[in-house]
Design a protein around this motif. Structure first.
Motif, PDB file in Angstrom:
ATOM      1  N   ASN A 129      81.089   5.149  -1.417  1.00 34.66           N
ATOM      2  CA  ASN A 129      82.093   5.974  -0.664  1.00 34.66           C
ATOM      3  C   ASN A 129      82.455   5.351   0.694  1.00 34.66           C
ATOM      4  O   ASN A 129      81.512   4.890   1.503  1.00 34.66           O
ATOM      5  CB  ASN A 129      81.200   7.306  -0.422  1.00 34.66           C
ATOM      6  CG  ASN A 129      81.334   8.159  -1.830  1.00 34.66           C
ATOM      7  OD1 ASN A 129      82.326   8.629  -2.561  1.00 34.66           O
ATOM      8  ND2 ASN A 129      80.187   8.231  -2.305  1.00 34.66           N
ATOM      9  N   ILE A 130      83.620   5.260   0.918  1.00 36.54           N
ATOM     10  CA  ILE A 130      83.991   4.971   2.290  1.00 36.54           C
ATOM     11  C   ILE A 130      84.955   5.838   3.138  1.00 36.54           C
ATOM     12  O   ILE A 130      85.649   6.541   2.529  1.00 36.54           O
ATOM     13  CB  ILE A 130      84.907   3.338   1.943  1.00 36.54           C
ATOM     14  CG1 ILE A 130      84.274   2.537   1.193  1.00 36.54           C
ATOM     15  CG2 ILE A 130      85.497   2.713   3.456  1.00 36.54           C
ATOM     16  CD1 ILE A 130      85.025   1.253   0.439  1.00 36.54           C
ATOM     17  N   TYR A 131      84.501   5.744   4.471  1.00 34.42           N
ATOM     18  CA  TYR A 131      85.142   6.887   5.153  1.00 34.42           C
ATOM     19  C   TYR A 131      86.109   6.272   6.323  1.00 34.42           C
ATOM     20  O   TYR A 131      85.594   5.297   6.859  1.00 34.42           O
ATOM     21  CB  TYR A 131      84.238   7.792   5.945  1.00 34.42           C
ATOM     22  CG  TYR A 131      84.861   8.938   6.540  1.00 34.42           C
ATOM     23  CD1 TYR A 131      85.557   9.925   5.872  1.00 34.42           C
ATOM     24  CD2 TYR A 131      84.902   8.863   8.104  1.00 34.42           C
ATOM     25  CE1 TYR A 131      86.256  11.108   6.471  1.00 34.42           C
ATOM     26  CE2 TYR A 131      85.581  10.154   8.872  1.00 34.42           C
ATOM     27  CZ  TYR A 131      85.912  11.039   8.039  1.00 34.42           C
ATOM     28  OH  TYR A 131      86.792  12.212   8.581  1.00 34.42           O
ATOM     29  N   LEU A 132      87.358   6.402   6.386  1.00 28.46           N
ATOM     30  CA  LEU A 132      88.500   5.792   6.921  1.00 28.46           C
ATOM     31  C   LEU A 132      88.670   6.786   8.344  1.00 28.46           C
ATOM     32  O   LEU A 132      89.334   7.688   8.089  1.00 28.46           O
ATOM     33  CB  LEU A 132      89.535   5.132   6.548  1.00 28.46           C
ATOM     34  CG  LEU A 132      90.572   4.597   7.263  1.00 28.46           C
ATOM     35  CD1 LEU A 132      89.985   3.135   8.035  1.00 28.46           C
ATOM     36  CD2 LEU A 132      91.574   3.955   6.497  1.00 28.46           C
ATOM     37  N   LYS A 133      88.393   6.470   9.332  1.00 28.56           N
ATOM     38  CA  LYS A 133      88.813   7.408  10.516  1.00 28.56           C
ATOM     39  C   LYS A 133      90.124   7.276  11.220  1.00 28.56           C
ATOM     40  O   LYS A 133      90.518   5.986  11.135  1.00 28.56           O
ATOM     41  CB  LYS A 133      87.583   7.270  11.689  1.00 28.56           C
ATOM     42  CG  LYS A 133      86.109   7.547  11.374  1.00 28.56           C
ATOM     43  CD  LYS A 133      85.346   7.415  12.578  1.00 28.56           C
ATOM     44  CE  LYS A 133      83.960   7.944  12.409  1.00 28.56           C
ATOM     45  NZ  LYS A 133      82.935   7.770  13.356  1.00 28.56           N
TER      46      LYS A 133
END
Length: 201
Positions: A129-133
């Protein structure tokens, strides 16, 4: 409406439709894919379908926009790669091929409260899981021209050239629309629209 054509290892042409049904051309006729009934069970849950890939063992992969990636094996076993919470973009690497689509929809108000969006990456049997702000996709966003680089997954998304390395997404905003991406070793070739030519990075 036919929106994708794929040739398998036996030279058979397969045609994918926007509504999910797949057909193959043989003896001068189109024939329905034997597992169209599996795809139809998901109708009403996705906006449109893109038939993406057939691997060497005869497994089919479809991108179901607003749902996820559907995998159907040669013997009819199915698996749906999706997300059951906030808007995720599903990416799956299959050998030297990579495909991606949007999973579930979320309102722009809720999405902006989170200050970004998520990617779920399926690679080598693992989920990441990758979160891009600070990036807020809106409308009917899709991944375009996903390619595998030397140690990363590279793609063009909205107005960004992006690459995934490890569990992080790095992005660079581009001024002109990219029509195609080709990776050759350490070099990335970007083909721009509107007579802008080719750039090598």
């Amino acid at each position: 409406v036919i929106n994708s054509i794929i040739e398998d290892n036996n030279g058979v042409l397969w045609f994918g439709s926007m509504f999910g049904d797949i057909f193959y051309f043989e003896n001068k006729q189109l024939h329905p894919y034997q597992y169209n009934k599996i795809i139809r069970t998901y109708r009403g849950k996705f906006i449109t379908s893109t038939f993406e890939y057939i691997n060497k063992s005869g497994t089919f992969y479809l991108g179901l926009f607003d749902l996820g990636i559907l995998e159907i094996s040669k013997d009819g076993k199915q698996k749906l790669y999706t997300s059951d919470h906030y808007t995720q973009y599903i990416i799956k690497q299959i050998g030297n091929r990579v495909i991606g689509t949007r999973s579930i929809v979320e309102s722009n108000t809720t999405r902006h409260k989170r200050k970004g969006y998520g990617i779920k990456l399926y690679k080598d049997g693992n989920e990441t899981n990758i979160y891009l702000k600070d990036f807020f996709p809106t409308g009917y966003e899709r991944f375009f021209n996903m390619e595998i680089g030397k140690d990363s997954i590279i793609y063009f998304f909205i107005d960004r050239l992006c690459y995934i390395k490890g569990n992080k997404v790095h992005t660079t905003k581009v001024k002109d629309k990219i029509n195609n991406i080709t990776v050759d070793g350490d070099e990335i070739y970007l083909c721009f629209g509107n007579h802008k030519g080719v750039s090598i990075t």
